[in-house]
Scaffold this motif. Structure first.
Motif, PDB file in Angstrom:
ATOM      1  N   VAL A 151      37.971 -28.505 -24.403  1.00  0.00           N
ATOM      2  CA  VAL A 151      37.561 -29.615 -25.263  1.00  0.00           C
ATOM      3  C   VAL A 151      36.408 -29.168 -26.159  1.00  0.00           C
ATOM      4  O   VAL A 151      35.432 -28.575 -25.699  1.00  0.00           O
ATOM      5  N   GLY A 152      36.561 -29.419 -27.449  1.00  0.00           N
ATOM      6  CA  GLY A 152      35.553 -28.998 -28.414  1.00  0.00           C
ATOM      7  C   GLY A 152      35.924 -27.750 -29.182  1.00  0.00           C
ATOM      8  O   GLY A 152      35.290 -27.436 -30.193  1.00  0.00           O
ATOM      9  N   ASP A 153      36.969 -27.039 -28.721  1.00  0.00           N
ATOM     10  CA  ASP A 153      37.419 -25.831 -29.424  1.00  0.00           C
ATOM     11  C   ASP A 153      38.545 -26.116 -30.406  1.00  0.00           C
ATOM     12  O   ASP A 153      38.940 -25.214 -31.151  1.00  0.00           O
ATOM     13  N   GLY A 154      39.081 -27.326 -30.405  1.00  0.00           N
ATOM     14  CA  GLY A 154      40.266 -27.607 -31.205  1.00  0.00           C
ATOM     15  C   GLY A 154      40.122 -28.788 -32.144  1.00  0.00           C
ATOM     16  O   GLY A 154      39.069 -29.011 -32.738  1.00  0.00           O
ATOM     17  N   LEU A 155      41.183 -29.574 -32.240  1.00  0.00           N
ATOM     18  CA  LEU A 155      41.281 -30.643 -33.235  1.00  0.00           C
ATOM     19  C   LEU A 155      40.629 -31.949 -32.813  1.00  0.00           C
ATOM     20  O   LEU A 155      40.413 -32.826 -33.658  1.00  0.00           O
ATOM     21  N   LEU A 156      40.306 -32.112 -31.545  1.00  0.00           N
ATOM     22  CA  LEU A 156      39.838 -33.403 -31.049  1.00  0.00           C
ATOM     23  C   LEU A 156      38.477 -33.767 -31.635  1.00  0.00           C
ATOM     24  O   LEU A 156      37.520 -32.990 -31.549  1.00  0.00           O
ATOM     25  N   ASP A 157      38.384 -34.959 -32.201  1.00  0.00           N
ATOM     26  CA  ASP A 157      37.138 -35.477 -32.772  1.00  0.00           C
ATOM     27  C   ASP A 157      36.427 -36.272 -31.681  1.00  0.00           C
ATOM     28  O   ASP A 157      36.704 -37.457 -31.459  1.00  0.00           O
ATOM     29  N   LEU A 158      35.497 -35.606 -30.998  1.00  0.00           N
ATOM     30  CA  LEU A 158      34.819 -36.228 -29.867  1.00  0.00           C
ATOM     31  C   LEU A 158      33.976 -37.425 -30.292  1.00  0.00           C
ATOM     32  O   LEU A 158      33.897 -38.423 -29.568  1.00  0.00           O
ATOM     33  N   VAL A 159      33.342 -37.333 -31.439  1.00  0.00           N
ATOM     34  CA  VAL A 159      32.498 -38.445 -31.906  1.00  0.00           C
ATOM     35  C   VAL A 159      33.349 -39.687 -32.139  1.00  0.00           C
ATOM     36  O   VAL A 159      33.001 -40.798 -31.705  1.00  0.00           O
ATOM     37  N   ALA A 160      34.487 -39.524 -32.802  1.00  0.00           N
ATOM     38  CA  ALA A 160      35.358 -40.668 -33.075  1.00  0.00           C
ATOM     39  C   ALA A 160      35.908 -41.257 -31.782  1.00  0.00           C
ATOM     40  O   ALA A 160      35.976 -42.480 -31.629  1.00  0.00           O
TER      41      ALA A 160
END
Length: 293
Positions: A239-248
């Motif tokens: 998590v955090g290395d790809g496309l996922l927008d953690l803030v959103a």
């Protein structure tokens, strides 16, 4: 504010099936989950952890882990398989109740035609009316069995399965009342299918009763590989290395007031290069830094 309990699971070590050669020993997996600072875990496929309930409970307790539940990963799309599916549901429920879990995750296993077209809605074959009705029926029957023993069933859209794309998720949720089953939204599989996990969380809102948090390497996804080949090519990443927008994702979880478990995952091939325990630790650190869990 959302109240989220992060969990781990054997899937991050590649354990999708209990009898796969190369599966790591359960002690290695449970130590890795606890070592990531997690207090909860999914159990993995039935038969992976010790089958004797007391032994499974002791293995979790020794590491300070509580049980979330487990999954049935089977051919929900194939009516001839439904007796075996329901037998698998019964076995999963026995494992869940024996360890104090509360979630039964129902996943349609990728078939060859859909695995080949995973992530490509325009190319993916769809179920005919009769087979779709049968899929809905077996999900409802599984959910009824779960409810009878105090476990909540949630349906998990999955790349390469016949419940993958948003129109299929909508169709399924329209057919199954909220009182019967919820939704397990998997951020990685949503991304793989071309969706926006944050937008889907907002859209499905109260139907979301369980989360799987994972990330996708967009460069691998966009190669158009079949699902299992993409797994072997490491389409899922920390998590955090790809496309996922953690803030959103965090903002929407707060908006909908999500309260429950979120299992940190990274689908992979058993024994693949890399360090699953280190990847889980990295994912957990990034999620917590983003205010998730």
């Amino acid at each position: 504010m959302s109240v989220i309990h992060l969990a781990g699971g054997p899937v991050s070590w590649g354990v999708d099936f209990a009898d796969t050669p190369g599966n790591p020993p359960p002690d290695v997996v449970l130590d890795g989950i606890a070592g990531a600072g997690l207090c909860w875990t999914e159990l993995g496929p039935v038969g992976y952890l010790p089958s004797e309930p007391g032994a499974a409970r002791a293995a979790l307790r020794a590491r300070g882990l509580g049980a979330v539940g487990t999954f049935v990963f089977d051919d929900l799309h194939r009516p001839a398989a439904h007796p075996a599916v329901l037998a698998a549901v019964d076995a999963a429920l026995a494992a869940i109740t024996a360890t104090g879990g509360t979630r039964l995750v129902l996943i349609d296993r990728p078939s060859e035609p859909r695995a080949r077209t995973a992530g490509r809605s325009d190319a993916a074959p769809r179920l005919g009316a009769a087979d779709w009705t049968a899929l809905v029926d077996v999900v409802r029957r599984a959910a009824e069995r779960a409810a009878a023993v105090g476990v909540r069933a949630v349906v998990h859209p999955h790349a390469g399965g016949y419940v993958e794309f948003e129109d299929e998720v909508d169709r399924l949720l329209d057919a199954i009342p909220a009182v019967e089953a919820g939704l397990c939204l998997d951020t990685g599989h949503a991304l793989y299918a071309g969706g926006d996990p944050a937008a889907q969380l907002l859209r499905y809102g109260p139907r979301v009763e369980h989360l799987h948090l994972k990330d996708v390497d967009g460069a691998v996804r966009d190669r158009g590989l079949g699902f299992w080949d993409a797994i072997a090519a490491n389409v899922f990443c920390p998590v955090g290395d790809g496309l996922l927008d953690l803030v959103a994702v965090r903002q929407v979880l707060d908006t909908i007031g999500y309260a429950g478990f979120a299992t940190v995952e990274q689908d992979r091939v058993p024994g693949a290069a890399g360090d699953p325990a280190a990847d889980v630790r990295r994912s957990v650190q990034r999620l917590r830094a983003a205010g998730i869990g």
